[in-house]
Design an enzyme around this catalytic site. Structure first.
Site, mmCIF file in Angstrom:
data_model
loop_
_atom_site.group_PDB
_atom_site.id
_atom_site.type_symbol
_atom_site.label_atom_id
_atom_site.label_comp_id
_atom_site.label_asym_id
_atom_site.label_seq_id
_atom_site.Cartn_x
_atom_site.Cartn_y
_atom_site.Cartn_z
ATOM 1 C CG LEU A 117 -73.980 -46.472 -49.319
ATOM 2 C CD1 LEU A 117 -74.209 -44.993 -49.048
ATOM 3 C CD2 LEU A 117 -72.536 -46.857 -48.991
ATOM 4 C CG ASP A 118 -74.510 -52.007 -44.655
ATOM 5 O OD1 ASP A 118 -74.745 -52.783 -45.599
ATOM 6 O OD2 ASP A 118 -73.489 -52.069 -43.953
ATOM 7 C CE LYS A 119 -83.835 -49.248 -41.435
ATOM 8 N NZ LYS A 119 -84.701 -50.075 -40.569
ATOM 9 C CB THR B 18 -73.934 -46.973 -44.279
ATOM 10 O OG1 THR B 18 -73.503 -48.027 -43.413
ATOM 11 C CG2 THR B 18 -72.722 -46.240 -44.818
ATOM 12 N NE ARG C 176 -72.352 -52.545 -39.991
ATOM 13 C CZ ARG C 176 -73.620 -52.939 -40.106
ATOM 14 N NH1 ARG C 176 -74.231 -52.897 -41.294
ATOM 15 N NH2 ARG C 176 -74.276 -53.364 -39.046
#
Length: 324
Positions: free
Chosen positions: A138-140, A142, A237
């Site tokens: 997961l992105d930082k 998210t 995104r």
């Protein structure tokens, strides 16, 4: 740096007539099928003392298999006592609810303080698993559910399940613009042509599919539920930006803040203060890699997204509109 790996086994009789790559995958379950195929093609596999480099060759049973391969040394990272929100754990896997701000894997500018460092502290034996058992990211900024493999066999099975699209991941998001209905975005994603840290829809990219449905329609925003078929970097995104509905707060893809007309001070404060993409991994469903039991977890929305939805809902009602 690499290290040398030696494996030796006799082919069981019940594997008579199967392909060499299938046989080795069953005999050596600690290693992925893609890695085994690489070994065969690289002349690292001997059958009864003879090199075999064709994955489709059949075996009879009773042959002596010898593998002499080079595998990369895992970079060693430090364990750090970082608190984890663990939703589920047994001896094979762990499911966590990741907070905003936690980077998953060390990289440029993030040498420590990551999820990987936290996993090494919580479960020291996970150091023997490639990437400390991390099978998806997961992105930082998210939030939400991630599954971690605690053993090599569990990781091998989870990676294969992910590649076969057998793991279901659903997200909640808040995007700009009032959307009228759900749908599917099926557009390839690759590196941006000029901004190398960005991703973009590009015909030279890898296939990417995102399904979405509307949960609530606000005056100038929409609350969405999304399901991934693929797992490309920044997929939701990028796809929502491509659809002209970027996520609220997205520092990379949303551009300048776009508050609705005549928004009151409370909503403006909430929107200005929302400094991350409004994206949360809310549901995860998979077959347990060892027991094959179907498991499902849910993670409630974090407080910042609850407050964001509440402010947008109140704004919609205040302006005499019904939210759905």
């Amino acid at each position: 740096m690499t290290k040398q790996l030696k494996l030796s086994e006799i082919v069981p009789d019940h594997l008579f007539g199967k392909r060499l790559d299938q046989v080795l995958a069953e005999m050596f379950p600690d290693y992925s099928r893609s890695r085994i195929k690489e070994w065969i093609l690289a002349d690292a596999v001997q059958v009864d003392g003879v090199l075999h480099n064709k994955p489709r060759e059949k075996v009879l049973g009773g042959e002596q298999i010898d593998i002499l391969a080079e595998i990369p040394d895992e970079v060693r990272f430090e364990a750090e006592p970082i608190e984890l929100n663990i939703v589920f754990e047994d001896e094979h896997i762990m499911v966590i609810n990741k907070p905003a701000g936690l980077v998953v894997h060390p990289g440029a500018g993030n040498a420590d303080g990551t999820l990987l460092n936290a996993l090494l502290h919580h479960c020291p034996s996970i150091a023997e698993v490639p990437r400390a058992g991390i099978v998806h990211r997961l992105d930082k900024d998210t939030t939400g559910l991630m599954v971690i493999a605690k053993t090599i066999p569990a990781q091998t099975h989870l990676v294969e399940a992910m590649q076969a699209r057998e793991i279901t991941r659903e997200y909640e998001a808040v995007c700009h613009g009032s959307m009228t209905g759900g749908g599917t975005i099926d557009e390839p994603i690759g590196r941006h042509a000029t901004k190398r840290t960005h991703m973009a829809v590009t015909q030279s990219g890898k296939p990417a599919t995102t399904h979405f449905r509307v949960m609530e329609k606000y005056r100038a925003h929409t609350r969405l539920r999304l399901r991934l078929e693929t797992g490309r970097t920044h997929q939701i995104r990028v796809h929502m930006t491509f659809a002209n509905h970027p996520l609220v707060g997205d520092p990379v893809y949303a551009g300048r803040p776009r508050p609705p007309r005549k928004a009151d001070e409370h909503l403006l404060t909430v929107l200005r203060g929302f400094k991350r993409q409004a994206l949360h991994a809310v549901m995860l469903r998979l077959a347990h890699p060892i027991t094959l039991e179907i498991l499902e977890w849910h993670a409630p929305l974090p407080d910042d997204m609850v407050q964001l939805n509440a402010a947008l809902r109140a704004d919609t009602v205040e302006h005499g509109l019904d939210y759905v």
